[in-house]
Design a protein around this motif. Structure first.
Motif, PDB file in Angstrom:
ATOM      1  N   VAL A  65      61.117  35.239  25.846  1.00  0.00           N
ATOM      2  CA  VAL A  65      62.358  34.117  25.825  1.00  0.00           C
ATOM      3  C   VAL A  65      62.960  33.310  26.800  1.00  0.00           C
ATOM      4  O   VAL A  65      63.832  32.590  26.598  1.00  0.00           O
ATOM      5  N   GLU A  66      62.686  34.955  27.794  1.00  0.00           N
ATOM      6  CA  GLU A  66      64.087  33.996  28.878  1.00  0.00           C
ATOM      7  C   GLU A  66      63.079  32.455  29.015  1.00  0.00           C
ATOM      8  O   GLU A  66      63.890  31.838  30.072  1.00  0.00           O
ATOM      9  N   ASP A  67      62.000  32.000  29.381  1.00  0.00           N
ATOM     10  CA  ASP A  67      61.273  31.199  29.621  1.00  0.00           C
ATOM     11  C   ASP A  67      60.825  29.948  28.727  1.00  0.00           C
ATOM     12  O   ASP A  67      61.255  28.893  28.416  1.00  0.00           O
ATOM     13  N   GLU A  68      60.587  30.398  27.175  1.00  0.00           N
ATOM     14  CA  GLU A  68      60.675  29.985  26.202  1.00  0.00           C
ATOM     15  C   GLU A  68      60.940  30.157  25.367  1.00  0.00           C
ATOM     16  O   GLU A  68      61.016  31.422  24.976  1.00  0.00           O
ATOM     17  N   SER A  69      61.514  29.261  23.842  1.00  0.00           N
ATOM     18  CA  SER A  69      62.032  29.691  22.409  1.00  0.00           C
ATOM     19  C   SER A  69      60.358  30.234  22.196  1.00  0.00           C
ATOM     20  O   SER A  69      59.505  30.255  22.019  1.00  0.00           O
ATOM     21  N   ILE A  70      60.906  31.225  21.171  1.00  0.00           N
ATOM     22  CA  ILE A  70      59.586  31.916  20.470  1.00  0.00           C
ATOM     23  C   ILE A  70      60.098  32.003  18.979  1.00  0.00           C
ATOM     24  O   ILE A  70      61.226  31.986  18.040  1.00  0.00           O
ATOM     25  N   LEU A  71      58.593  32.849  17.844  1.00  0.00           N
ATOM     26  CA  LEU A  71      59.474  32.074  16.673  1.00  0.00           C
ATOM     27  C   LEU A  71      58.967  34.339  16.605  1.00  0.00           C
ATOM     28  O   LEU A  71      58.144  34.829  17.212  1.00  0.00           O
ATOM     29  N   VAL A  72      59.500  34.861  15.662  1.00  0.00           N
ATOM     30  CA  VAL A  72      59.345  36.400  15.199  1.00  0.00           C
ATOM     31  C   VAL A  72      58.387  36.655  13.676  1.00  0.00           C
ATOM     32  O   VAL A  72      59.064  35.832  13.046  1.00  0.00           O
ATOM     33  N   VAL A  73      57.566  36.884  13.745  1.00  0.00           N
ATOM     34  CA  VAL A  73      56.882  36.221  12.348  1.00  0.00           C
ATOM     35  C   VAL A  73      56.072  37.745  11.890  1.00  0.00           C
ATOM     36  O   VAL A  73      55.705  38.675  12.591  1.00  0.00           O
ATOM     37  N   GLY A  74      55.754  37.991  10.945  1.00  0.00           N
ATOM     38  CA  GLY A  74      55.131  39.575  10.035  1.00  0.00           C
ATOM     39  C   GLY A  74      55.165  38.723   8.725  1.00  0.00           C
ATOM     40  O   GLY A  74      56.268  37.962   8.305  1.00  0.00           O
ATOM     41  N   GLU A  75      54.634  39.293   8.189  1.00  0.00           N
ATOM     42  CA  GLU A  75      54.728  40.074   6.685  1.00  0.00           C
ATOM     43  C   GLU A  75      56.213  40.347   6.256  1.00  0.00           C
ATOM     44  O   GLU A  75      56.898  41.302   7.221  1.00  0.00           O
ATOM     45  N   PRO A  76      56.411  40.258   4.815  1.00  0.00           N
ATOM     46  CA  PRO A  76      57.903  40.904   4.411  1.00  0.00           C
ATOM     47  C   PRO A  76      57.883  42.892   3.927  1.00  0.00           C
ATOM     48  O   PRO A  76      57.289  42.588   3.739  1.00  0.00           O
ATOM     49  N   GLY A  77      59.162  42.826   5.271  1.00  0.00           N
ATOM     50  CA  GLY A  77      59.118  44.008   4.613  1.00  0.00           C
ATOM     51  C   GLY A  77      58.814  45.216   6.278  1.00  0.00           C
ATOM     52  O   GLY A  77      59.154  46.210   6.446  1.00  0.00           O
ATOM     53  N   ALA A  78      57.952  44.304   7.601  1.00  0.00           N
ATOM     54  CA  ALA A  78      57.078  44.636   8.352  1.00  0.00           C
ATOM     55  C   ALA A  78      58.447  44.557   9.552  1.00  0.00           C
ATOM     56  O   ALA A  78      58.154  45.663  10.409  1.00  0.00           O
ATOM     57  N   GLY A  79      59.157  44.302   9.333  1.00  0.00           N
ATOM     58  CA  GLY A  79      60.951  44.682  10.480  1.00  0.00           C
ATOM     59  C   GLY A  79      61.406  43.600  11.381  1.00  0.00           C
ATOM     60  O   GLY A  79      61.694  43.419  12.343  1.00  0.00           O
ATOM     61  N   LYS A  80      61.322  42.346  10.767  1.00  0.00           N
ATOM     62  CA  LYS A  80      61.110  40.571  11.442  1.00  0.00           C
ATOM     63  C   LYS A  80      62.998  41.286  11.089  1.00  0.00           C
ATOM     64  O   LYS A  80      63.268  40.679  12.910  1.00  0.00           O
ATOM     65  N   SER A  81      63.875  41.466  10.993  1.00  0.00           N
ATOM     66  CA  SER A  81      65.669  41.373  10.855  1.00  0.00           C
ATOM     67  C   SER A  81      65.580  42.332  11.758  1.00  0.00           C
ATOM     68  O   SER A  81      66.783  42.604  12.871  1.00  0.00           O
ATOM     69  N   GLY A  82      65.394  43.995  11.211  1.00  0.00           N
ATOM     70  CA  GLY A  82      65.104  44.652  12.244  1.00  0.00           C
ATOM     71  C   GLY A  82      65.505  44.534  13.793  1.00  0.00           C
ATOM     72  O   GLY A  82      66.439  45.130  14.881  1.00  0.00           O
ATOM     73  N   THR A  83      64.229  43.942  14.145  1.00  0.00           N
ATOM     74  CA  THR A  83      63.936  43.476  15.538  1.00  0.00           C
ATOM     75  C   THR A  83      65.142  42.776  16.010  1.00  0.00           C
ATOM     76  O   THR A  83      65.476  42.695  17.429  1.00  0.00           O
ATOM     77  N   LEU A  84      65.064  41.415  15.104  1.00  0.00           N
ATOM     78  CA  LEU A  84      66.287  40.803  16.138  1.00  0.00           C
ATOM     79  C   LEU A  84      67.524  41.467  15.899  1.00  0.00           C
ATOM     80  O   LEU A  84      67.561  41.095  17.265  1.00  0.00           O
TER      81      LEU A  84
END
Length: 221
Positions: free
Chosen positions: A1-20
């Protein structure tokens, strides 16, 4: 992400919020410029209302334009799919468009469920490009994204090592239940049911998240 904007995807409950949240902690520890908020906590219909919701003295887009710095700054947004109304979603997408198109020092990291990304052509356009890592969802090979996978077999074994009850549950589970428990949220719910005194033999017949949540509702709610 230093170089480009990105999306974080995954099914509900996979841990997207925790990762962020982990990413935000790491960036703060490195004294980087970071703005972080969750879409499901706000309801806005204009950039001015977003300013008020975030308790800012100036509109967010103006702050980003005037915020001086020599290193990459990060706008991190959790739960793009959780906008409380269509207006909120439109305001956030317009903000993302401004940031990703202006070529400045700010990058976006935003989480979204696979289902919602699948049907958002606007977001697909904003994040068009090659995935930056091997953590890829095969459905989005032309989008800049990172996929939060389910727990691997070795990661499930780590959970088993920490809890004799979870170890017993995994040992008696069939393939469908193991697949279900590979989602961290589902594993947490199963652990709470065991903590409530539900027997392992009452959980092993469960094969779907709906069944698991129904059982959770009965015992906890």
């Amino acid at each position: 992400v230093e170089d480009e904007s990105i999306l974080v995807v995954g099914e509900p409950g996979a841990g997207k919020s925790g990762t962020l949240h982990d990413v935000v902690d790491l960036l703060f520890q490195s004294n980087r410029d970071v703005i972080f908020f969750a879409v499901d906590q706000i309801s806005v219909s204009s950039i001015g209302e977003l300013q008020n919701a975030l308790k800012l003295e100036h509109p967010l887009n103006e702050i980003l334009e005037q915020w001086s710095g020599t290193t990459t700054g990060f706008l991190i947004i959790d739960a793009l799919d959780a906008a409380r109304n269509a207006s909120s979603g439109r305001v956030i997408r317009n903000l993302l468009s401004q940031i990703t198109d202006n070529g400045g020092r700010w990058r976006v990291i935003a989480s979204i469920r696979k289902y919602d990304l699948r049907y958002s052509l606007e977001l697909q356009h904003l994040f068009m490009g090659a995935p930056p890592t091997s953590f890829v969802d095969s459905e989005f090979t032309k989008l800049r994204h990172i996929n939060i996978n389910k727990l691997s077999s070795s990661e499930l074994l780590q959970a088993c090592a920490q809890s004799p009850q979870i170890n017993e549950l995994i040992g008696k589970a069939n393939e469908l239940l193991i697949e279900l428990l590979s989602n961290p949220f589902n594993l947490k719910i199963a652990g709470e049911l065991i903590g409530e005194g539900l027997g392992i033999e009452e959980i092993t017949p469960i094969h779907t998240q709906i069944e698991l949540l129904d059982r959770y509702w009965s015992y906890r709610i």
